[in-house]
Scaffold this motif. Structure first.
Motif, PDB file in Angstrom:
ATOM      1  N   PRO A 168       0.805  -1.222   0.000  1.00  0.00           N
ATOM      2  CA  PRO A 168       0.000   0.000   0.000  1.00  0.00           C
ATOM      3  C   PRO A 168       0.841   1.276   0.000  1.00  0.00           C
ATOM      4  O   PRO A 168       1.939   1.326   0.541  1.00  0.00           O
ATOM      5  N   ILE A 169       0.281   2.286  -0.617  1.00  0.00           N
ATOM      6  CA  ILE A 169       0.792   3.656  -0.549  1.00  0.00           C
ATOM      7  C   ILE A 169      -0.313   4.447   0.134  1.00  0.00           C
ATOM      8  O   ILE A 169      -1.451   4.462  -0.348  1.00  0.00           O
ATOM      9  N   LEU A 170       0.009   5.067   1.257  1.00  0.00           N
ATOM     10  CA  LEU A 170      -0.995   5.742   2.079  1.00  0.00           C
ATOM     11  C   LEU A 170      -0.977   7.241   1.849  1.00  0.00           C
ATOM     12  O   LEU A 170       0.073   7.824   1.576  1.00  0.00           O
ATOM     13  N   ASP A 171      -2.149   7.866   2.019  1.00  0.00           N
ATOM     14  CA  ASP A 171      -2.212   9.320   1.925  1.00  0.00           C
ATOM     15  C   ASP A 171      -1.966   9.927   3.308  1.00  0.00           C
ATOM     16  O   ASP A 171      -1.664   9.209   4.269  1.00  0.00           O
ATOM     17  N   GLU A 172      -2.104  11.236   3.391  1.00  0.00           N
ATOM     18  CA  GLU A 172      -1.782  11.953   4.636  1.00  0.00           C
ATOM     19  C   GLU A 172      -2.651  11.559   5.815  1.00  0.00           C
ATOM     20  O   GLU A 172      -2.250  11.695   6.962  1.00  0.00           O
ATOM     21  N   SER A 173      -3.853  11.035   5.543  1.00  0.00           N
ATOM     22  CA  SER A 173      -4.731  10.644   6.641  1.00  0.00           C
ATOM     23  C   SER A 173      -4.629   9.154   6.969  1.00  0.00           C
ATOM     24  O   SER A 173      -5.365   8.663   7.813  1.00  0.00           O
ATOM     25  N   GLY A 174      -3.721   8.446   6.300  1.00  0.00           N
ATOM     26  CA  GLY A 174      -3.522   7.031   6.579  1.00  0.00           C
ATOM     27  C   GLY A 174      -4.393   6.100   5.762  1.00  0.00           C
ATOM     28  O   GLY A 174      -4.376   4.889   5.978  1.00  0.00           O
ATOM     29  N   ARG A 175      -5.154   6.638   4.815  1.00  0.00           N
ATOM     30  CA  ARG A 175      -5.977   5.801   3.926  1.00  0.00           C
ATOM     31  C   ARG A 175      -5.143   5.320   2.747  1.00  0.00           C
ATOM     32  O   ARG A 175      -4.228   6.008   2.300  1.00  0.00           O
ATOM     33  N   VAL A 176      -5.491   4.155   2.234  1.00  0.00           N
ATOM     34  CA  VAL A 176      -4.779   3.616   1.076  1.00  0.00           C
ATOM     35  C   VAL A 176      -5.121   4.467  -0.144  1.00  0.00           C
ATOM     36  O   VAL A 176      -6.289   4.622  -0.507  1.00  0.00           O
ATOM     37  N   PHE A 177      -4.103   5.031  -0.748  1.00  0.00           N
ATOM     38  CA  PHE A 177      -4.223   5.853  -1.952  1.00  0.00           C
ATOM     39  C   PHE A 177      -4.053   5.010  -3.209  1.00  0.00           C
ATOM     40  O   PHE A 177      -4.723   5.199  -4.215  1.00  0.00           O
ATOM     41  N   ALA A 178      -3.130   4.048  -3.142  1.00  0.00           N
ATOM     42  CA  ALA A 178      -2.814   3.198  -4.286  1.00  0.00           C
ATOM     43  C   ALA A 178      -2.061   1.980  -3.767  1.00  0.00           C
ATOM     44  O   ALA A 178      -1.744   1.887  -2.575  1.00  0.00           O
ATOM     45  N   TYR A 179      -1.785   1.060  -4.678  1.00  0.00           N
ATOM     46  CA  TYR A 179      -0.953  -0.094  -4.348  1.00  0.00           C
ATOM     47  C   TYR A 179       0.180  -0.186  -5.350  1.00  0.00           C
ATOM     48  O   TYR A 179      -0.029  -0.004  -6.550  1.00  0.00           O
ATOM     49  N   GLU A 180       1.377  -0.482  -4.845  1.00  0.00           N
ATOM     50  CA  GLU A 180       2.473  -0.815  -5.749  1.00  0.00           C
ATOM     51  C   GLU A 180       2.455  -2.324  -5.908  1.00  0.00           C
ATOM     52  O   GLU A 180       2.386  -3.067  -4.929  1.00  0.00           O
ATOM     53  N   LEU A 181       2.494  -2.795  -7.137  1.00  0.00           N
ATOM     54  CA  LEU A 181       2.514  -4.217  -7.411  1.00  0.00           C
ATOM     55  C   LEU A 181       3.945  -4.621  -7.754  1.00  0.00           C
ATOM     56  O   LEU A 181       4.577  -4.030  -8.626  1.00  0.00           O
ATOM     57  N   LEU A 182       4.434  -5.622  -7.047  1.00  0.00           N
ATOM     58  CA  LEU A 182       5.818  -6.064  -7.178  1.00  0.00           C
ATOM     59  C   LEU A 182       5.852  -7.558  -7.474  1.00  0.00           C
ATOM     60  O   LEU A 182       4.973  -8.296  -7.045  1.00  0.00           O
ATOM     61  N   TYR A 183       6.876  -7.974  -8.154  1.00  0.00           N
ATOM     62  CA  TYR A 183       7.077  -9.390  -8.448  1.00  0.00           C
ATOM     63  C   TYR A 183       8.230  -9.895  -7.601  1.00  0.00           C
ATOM     64  O   TYR A 183       9.257  -9.240  -7.495  1.00  0.00           O
ATOM     65  N   ARG A 184       8.069 -11.048  -6.989  1.00  0.00           N
ATOM     66  CA  ARG A 184       9.129 -11.633  -6.177  1.00  0.00           C
ATOM     67  C   ARG A 184       9.342 -13.078  -6.583  1.00  0.00           C
ATOM     68  O   ARG A 184       8.407 -13.860  -6.644  1.00  0.00           O
TER      69      ARG A 184
END
Length: 193
Positions: A17-33
């Motif tokens: 997750p990428i959070l905004d200033e109020s702690g809400r999820v703004f977006a997700y980074e998708l990663l491959y492992r």
């Protein structure tokens, strides 16, 4: 010559997750492992390509992100070959690699993607000034504040805001650290949760 088939039984996409200033999820980074040796030729391209295919074809982008934007890292090769155009522009933010060299080919690819309505994110500003060439096409800059000098940590958010670029502070692991960075003007926060 026979093509190598993907023999994986499972899909390996990490959603951070990428959070905004109020702690809400703004977006997700998708990663491959996956355990792929770094020295293997094309391993980085393969990992970036697998996130694209796994996210879209196997799982569905909206399923992974709950309808929020998906930050997807593109290797230089995928960037200049415009692989990002296979994805819906309203649903993704295409992230440029940390050490991308802003040569003419990369600048042209960014210009074209920007012109098509894609949002771009620059992972770090790098140690060279050539990253400045990409800033006209970028909507987000992601940095690790602990790697910045105190003066750069204070100046960067304002410099980005003057260009309508949002700053993402990565490796933020406590709410206290997020509040301190927010006071400096950072907009979004990514850590290890």
């Amino acid at each position: 010559m026979h093509p190598t088939l993907d023999t994986r039984d499972t899909v390996c996409v990490v959603r951070q997750p990428i959070l905004d200033e109020s702690g809400r999820v703004f977006a997700y980074e998708l990663l491959y492992r996956e355990d792929v040796p770094e020295a293997e030729v094309g391993a980085q391209d393969l990992g970036h390509a697998r996130v694209l295919t796994d996210a879209v074809l196997s799982l569905g982008l909206d399923t992974l992100t709950d309808g929020l934007p998906a930050f997807l890292s593109l290797s230089r090769e995928l960037l200049v070959r415009e692989a990002g155009t296979l994805l819906p522009q309203a649903s993704v933010v295409l992230e440029l690699p940390k050490h991308v060299v802003a040569d003419d080919e990369v600048v042209q690819a960014c210009r074209r993607l920007f012109g098509l309505g894609y949002r771009l994110s620059l992972h770090g500003l790098g140690s060279t000034s050539d990253a400045e060439r990409l800033l006209p096409f970028v909507k987000f800059v992601k940095v690790d504040p602990s790697q910045l000098t105190p003066s750069a940590r204070q100046a960067l958010p304002a410099q980005c805001a003057s260009r309508s670029i949002q700053t993402i502070a990565e490796r933020v692991e406590t709410f206290e650290a997020a509040r301190e960075l927010q006071a400096l003007g950072f907009n979004l926060f990514q850590g290890y949760y």
